[in-house]
Design a protein around this motif. Structure first.
Motif, mmCIF file in Angstrom:
data_model
loop_
_atom_site.group_PDB
_atom_site.id
_atom_site.type_symbol
_atom_site.label_atom_id
_atom_site.label_comp_id
_atom_site.label_asym_id
_atom_site.label_seq_id
_atom_site.Cartn_x
_atom_site.Cartn_y
_atom_site.Cartn_z
ATOM 1 N N TYR A 80 0.868 -1.183 0.000
ATOM 2 C CA TYR A 80 0.000 0.000 0.000
ATOM 3 C C TYR A 80 0.911 1.242 0.000
ATOM 4 O O TYR A 80 1.606 1.511 0.985
ATOM 5 N N GLN A 87 -2.714 5.696 -1.620
ATOM 6 C CA GLN A 87 -3.382 6.752 -0.853
ATOM 7 C C GLN A 87 -2.696 8.070 -1.179
ATOM 8 O O GLN A 87 -1.465 8.155 -1.098
ATOM 9 N N ARG A 120 -1.716 11.378 0.090
ATOM 10 C CA ARG A 120 -1.582 12.072 1.382
ATOM 11 C C ARG A 120 -0.812 13.351 1.090
ATOM 12 O O ARG A 120 0.407 13.385 1.132
ATOM 13 N N LYS A 168 -0.580 16.767 2.336
ATOM 14 C CA LYS A 168 -0.910 17.681 3.433
ATOM 15 C C LYS A 168 -0.717 19.149 3.058
ATOM 16 O O LYS A 168 -1.377 20.022 3.605
ATOM 17 N N ASN A 185 -6.350 10.746 1.626
ATOM 18 C CA ASN A 185 -6.082 10.917 3.050
ATOM 19 C C ASN A 185 -6.839 12.139 3.580
ATOM 20 O O ASN A 185 -6.774 13.222 2.981
ATOM 21 N N ASP A 186 -7.558 11.976 4.655
ATOM 22 C CA ASP A 186 -8.204 13.069 5.412
ATOM 23 C C ASP A 186 -9.348 13.797 4.700
ATOM 24 O O ASP A 186 -10.338 14.146 5.333
ATOM 25 N N HIS A 224 -8.863 7.525 3.800
ATOM 26 C CA HIS A 224 -8.248 7.037 5.036
ATOM 27 C C HIS A 224 -8.307 8.159 6.064
ATOM 28 O O HIS A 224 -7.904 9.287 5.777
ATOM 29 N N GLY A 263 -7.813 9.321 10.377
ATOM 30 C CA GLY A 263 -7.164 8.982 11.651
ATOM 31 C C GLY A 263 -8.077 9.285 12.824
ATOM 32 O O GLY A 263 -9.243 9.669 12.644
ATOM 33 N N ASP A 314 -9.394 12.804 12.781
ATOM 34 C CA ASP A 314 -10.101 13.253 11.566
ATOM 35 C C ASP A 314 -11.605 13.035 11.733
ATOM 36 O O ASP A 314 -12.074 12.668 12.810
ATOM 37 N N SER A 362 -6.963 4.784 11.052
ATOM 38 C CA SER A 362 -5.713 4.538 11.792
ATOM 39 C C SER A 362 -6.037 4.115 13.216
ATOM 40 O O SER A 362 -6.817 4.791 13.889
ATOM 41 N N LYS A 365 5.870 11.178 9.833
ATOM 42 C CA LYS A 365 4.745 11.747 10.583
ATOM 43 C C LYS A 365 5.268 12.206 11.936
ATOM 44 O O LYS A 365 5.801 11.404 12.711
ATOM 45 N N ILE A 387 1.861 0.102 9.363
ATOM 46 C CA ILE A 387 2.472 1.346 8.850
ATOM 47 C C ILE A 387 3.463 1.910 9.859
ATOM 48 O O ILE A 387 3.345 1.649 11.058
#
Ligand SMILES: Cc1ncc(COP(=O)(O)OP(=O)(O)O)c(N)n1
Ligand code: 3NM
Ligand code: MG
Length: 529
Positions: free
Chosen positions: A320, A351, A353, A355, A383-384, A398, A400, A403, A422, A451, A476
């Motif tokens: 992934y 994914q 991601r 940011k 992501n998010d 995905h 967390g 989120d 997550s 992260k 992960i």
């Protein structure tokens, strides 16, 4: 149950018994939500573009419950009306009684009323069971030109029904028929028609100018007895307009049922029809010259198989890849180039991601990546950003622990999209399961620089969560070629693969690193597939 049964049986003899709830039943309703409700009294269209079927879809789409009293059954398709079977007056009366006595709709909307008797039983029922508003769509001729209510009904319309109406919504032909055949060719004609129809008794008259010649916009004129209002919307070039009249009237009814004032109800209803027509302008249903449109804005998603999302398969978690905008920037790559290279190397899921990306850039990149991923059969998650996922119709998201809650995401995305959550503890994993997630991401397995301030739970933490999880798990955090085997060797149920950022994207050749990691995973002592 016993309570319900006894009322069903007594309904024919004394319909008003429906209304006398036992104290227990009344109490059971106290903490329940009463939903806005429109009753449509109209004809069935076998092609389901207009009539009862359009009313049901329009109300469902506007978030309002819709009950139905059927006045006629038509054999109809995109070419026209092949047959009409009028329902007996007494049976229309029985349907009205059943619905009005028990379900208490907020608003009644009428469509095809094909006989004098039906108009009369309707007016009688409305006197017996008054409602919040009555919308009369004076359906007389279908869009294909077939007569649905003959001239003999017109007098009863004028004398009995229109004076009870809160709004009547004739098109140009219907307005002309109501006024004895006057010609209507300009907006000024529409205004004077609206005024004359108002004199018959309805509180508001909306004359729809969709058929007005020489007009770029679709112009409708409302007269409320005092002022005129003009509603303009752009004319959408499409043959798929069958049922727009019924749907507009139902949508106005739906907004009124929600408690909107008349002008806002018309504005919202018109905007809804305009978006649905625009969305459906290229869909093909039937071979006739006037097709139905897509009230629920869903049909276009049925793209060719190659471009369609396939159902979630836990083995997609095997390798992934999670993108990182900073790493792409560092190596001077676009998001799409990174995604292409990862797919070339053999990733099984991606994914995005991003940011730091601006929303507009992120959306454009997501659309481009989705095309690439769908072509290769690799699921693409966001992501998010639920908004970005919705806007580009990504395969899922995905989220967390900080989120948007997965339960809310599920409501927004619907049942088919993939949702990952997550999790660092068994409690997180249990909640993700209850919230309707499809998989969990568990970490950080190893320390990571990708992260900030990420808690490392180690291989033991991963094992604990995997054993507790009812969902498939992807590990992960700090995973790469050197340690991926130790993750796989845990050999715990539910662990389906690894999610990786820097080991793929913070490298010179993404595709080479992906191939190497794929090999490590495949050759790992215990196959987790
Ligand atoms: C597969 C996978 N697992 C975990 C995460 C981390 O998500 P979250 O905790 O929301 O942190 P951010 O990625 O948003 O920083 C993930 N992205 N993917
Ligand atoms: C995005 C993310 N989530 C984590 C978690 O523990 O939930 S660790 C992580 C970063 C993973 O990046 P790398 O593969 O470069 O270590
Ligand atoms: Mg997040």
């Amino acid at each position: 149950m016993g309570f319900h049964c006894s009322h069903v049986f007594s309904a024919h003899h004394n319909p008003k018994n429906f209304l006398s709830l036992s104290p227990v039943a009344a109490m059971q309703r106290e903490d329940k939500v009463r939903v806005p409700h429109v009753l449509t009294v109209a004809g069935s269209d076998s092609g389901a573009g207009a009539g009862i079927q359009a009313d049901l879809k329009a109300c469902a789409s506007r978030g309002v419950y819709c009950s139905t009293v059927i006045t006629a059954v038509t054999a109809q398709n995109t070419a026209g009306v092949q047959g009409v079977n009028i329902v007996a007056d007494e049976f229309v009366a029985e349907q009205l009684n059943s619905v009005l006595s028990d379900m208490r709709p907020d608003v009644v909307k009428t469509g095809m009323l094909p006989s004098i008797g039906i108009v009369k039983v309707l007016c009688q029922s409305l006197k017996e069971f008054p409602v919040g508003a009555l919308i009369v769509d004076p359906v007389m001729v279908s869009t294909s030109g077939d007569v649905l209510a003959g001239p003999s009904v017109l007098d009863t319309f004028r004398q009995d029904l229109l004076p009870m109406a809160d709004i009547v919504t004739p098109n140009l032909k219907e307005a002309s028929a109501l006024l004895g055949g006057v010609s209507l060719e300009t907006v000024a004609d529409m205004r004077s028609a609206a005024k004359s129809i108002h004199d018959i008794g309805p509180r508001n008259v909306l004359v729809k100018g969709g058929d007005l010649p020489d007009s770029l916009d679709a112009i409708d004129v409302l007269f409320d007895g005092k002022d005129f209002f003009e509603f303009r919307s752009s004319r959408i070039k499409t043959p798929n307009t069958h049922g727009t009249g019924c749907s507009l009237a139902s949508s106005i009814a739906a907004e009124l049922a929600k408690g909107s004032p008349m002008i806002s109800a018309i504005k919202v209803a018109k905007r809804y029809i305009e978006s649905a027509l625009s969305y459906s302008k290229d869909i093909i249903i039937g071979n006739g010259c006037q097709g139905p449109f897509d009230h629920l804005l869903k049909l276009k998603n049925n793209e060719p198989r190659l471009h369609r999302q396939r159902p979630f398969d836990p083995t997609d978690l095997f390798l992934y890849a999670v993108t990182d905008s900073r790493m792409n920037l560092k190596w001077g790559r676009s998001i799409t180039d990174g995604v292409k290279a990862a797919i070339e190397g053999g990733v099984t899921m991606i994914q995005l991601r991003e940011k730091e990306a601006d929303t507009r850039d992120f959306l454009e990149a997501a659309k481009a990546c989705l095309e690439i991923c769908r072509f290769h059969g690799v699921p693409l998650l966001i992501n998010d950003r639920i908004d970005v996922a919705l806007a580009c119709d990504a395969d899922g998201v995905h989220v967390g622990q900080c989120d948007m809650p997965a339960s809310v995401v599920r409501t927004l995305l619907g049942p088919e999209k993939i949702i990952g959550v997550s999790c660092k503890t068994p409690e997180h994993a249990q909640q993700a399961y209850l919230d309707g997630a499809d998989y969990i991401g568990c970490g950080g397995v190893f320390p990571t620089n990708t992260k900030e301030n990420n808690l490392t739970i180690g291989l033991d933490g991963l094992k604990t969560v995997c054993l507790a999880s009812k969902l498939p798990v992807v590990a992960i955090g700090g995973i790469g070629i050197s340690n991926a085997h130790s993750v796989m060797d845990l050999s715990v149920p539910n662990l389906k693969g690894v999610a990786v950022v820097s080991a793929l994207f913070d490298r010179e050749s993404i595709s080479t690193e992906t191939q190497k990691l794929h090999r490590v995973l495949t050759e790992s002592t215990t196959s987790i597939r």
